[in-house]
Design a protein around this motif. Structure first.
Motif, mmCIF file in Angstrom:
data_model
loop_
_atom_site.group_PDB
_atom_site.id
_atom_site.type_symbol
_atom_site.label_atom_id
_atom_site.label_comp_id
_atom_site.label_asym_id
_atom_site.label_seq_id
_atom_site.Cartn_x
_atom_site.Cartn_y
_atom_site.Cartn_z
ATOM 1 N N THR A 262 0.832 -1.138 0.108
ATOM 2 C CA THR A 262 -0.056 -0.031 0.073
ATOM 3 C C THR A 262 0.701 1.225 0.006
ATOM 4 O O THR A 262 0.694 2.135 -0.730
ATOM 5 C CB THR A 262 -0.941 -0.130 1.195
ATOM 6 N N THR B 229 3.951 1.519 -0.975
ATOM 7 C CA THR B 229 4.741 1.745 -2.203
ATOM 8 C C THR B 229 3.775 2.042 -3.512
ATOM 9 O O THR B 229 4.123 2.962 -4.287
ATOM 10 C CB THR B 229 5.330 0.327 -2.459
ATOM 11 N N CYS B 230 2.687 1.477 -3.382
ATOM 12 C CA CYS B 230 1.744 2.058 -4.526
ATOM 13 C C CYS B 230 1.358 3.429 -4.375
ATOM 14 O O CYS B 230 1.059 4.104 -5.481
ATOM 15 C CB CYS B 230 0.310 1.231 -4.562
ATOM 16 N N CYS B 231 0.873 3.812 -2.962
ATOM 17 C CA CYS B 231 0.610 5.608 -3.088
ATOM 18 C C CYS B 231 1.396 6.188 -3.296
ATOM 19 O O CYS B 231 1.567 7.289 -3.792
ATOM 20 C CB CYS B 231 0.209 5.493 -1.387
ATOM 21 N N TYR B 232 2.791 5.900 -2.926
ATOM 22 C CA TYR B 232 4.219 6.823 -3.178
ATOM 23 C C TYR B 232 4.334 6.851 -4.764
ATOM 24 O O TYR B 232 4.652 7.953 -5.262
ATOM 25 C CB TYR B 232 5.340 6.134 -2.587
ATOM 26 N N LEU B 233 4.239 5.723 -5.315
ATOM 27 C CA LEU B 233 4.311 5.755 -6.841
ATOM 28 C C LEU B 233 3.524 6.632 -7.404
ATOM 29 O O LEU B 233 3.588 7.359 -8.677
ATOM 30 C CB LEU B 233 4.423 4.254 -7.260
ATOM 31 N N MET B 234 2.225 6.447 -6.943
ATOM 32 C CA MET B 234 1.144 7.022 -7.717
ATOM 33 C C MET B 234 1.278 8.717 -7.554
ATOM 34 O O MET B 234 1.075 9.628 -8.380
ATOM 35 C CB MET B 234 -0.183 6.955 -6.998
ATOM 36 N N TRP B 235 1.720 8.865 -6.359
ATOM 37 C CA TRP B 235 1.864 10.518 -5.874
ATOM 38 C C TRP B 235 3.226 11.121 -6.672
ATOM 39 O O TRP B 235 3.100 11.886 -7.348
ATOM 40 C CB TRP B 235 2.348 10.468 -4.306
ATOM 41 N N ILE C 46 4.375 9.786 -9.482
ATOM 42 C CA ILE C 46 4.203 10.194 -11.152
ATOM 43 C C ILE C 46 3.538 11.195 -11.362
ATOM 44 O O ILE C 46 3.766 11.882 -12.231
ATOM 45 C CB ILE C 46 3.581 8.598 -11.650
ATOM 46 N N THR C 47 2.374 11.197 -10.679
ATOM 47 C CA THR C 47 1.405 12.418 -10.743
ATOM 48 C C THR C 47 2.197 13.730 -10.383
ATOM 49 O O THR C 47 1.969 14.750 -11.231
ATOM 50 C CB THR C 47 0.361 12.325 -9.767
ATOM 51 N N TYR C 48 2.915 13.964 -9.518
ATOM 52 C CA TYR C 48 3.798 15.262 -9.232
ATOM 53 C C TYR C 48 4.730 15.467 -10.146
ATOM 54 O O TYR C 48 4.842 16.666 -10.819
ATOM 55 C CB TYR C 48 4.293 14.934 -7.775
#
Length: 72
Positions: free
Chosen positions: A41, A43-49, A51-53
């Motif tokens: 969880t 890792t996925c939240c960090y990657l999503m943030w 990439i979007t940032y």
């Protein structure tokens, strides 16, 4: 340069949260499941943030104003 700093700083914070969660979770039958779920969880939240940032900071296609004349 500041974008790199923010991504690394948040990555360090997420890694620290994962390390704390690794040792704080209670022992038992489902310890492996809880650890895996927590780390996945985070890792996925960090990657999503991240990439979007970075996508908003350095867009592939730069926006253009449509209300200007053609020569501008």
């Amino acid at each position: 340069m500041s974008s790199f700093f923010h991504v690394v700083l948040v990555g360090i914070i997420i890694a620290a949260m994962g390390a704390v969660g690794w040792f704080v979770l209670p022992k038992g039958k489902s310890q492996t499941l809880l650890r895996s779920s927590l780390l996945l969880t985070l890792t996925c939240c960090y990657l999503m943030w991240a990439i979007t940032y970075l996508a908003q900071l350095h867009p592939i296609i730069s926006p253009r104003r449509s209300d200007l004349r053609a020569e501008y």
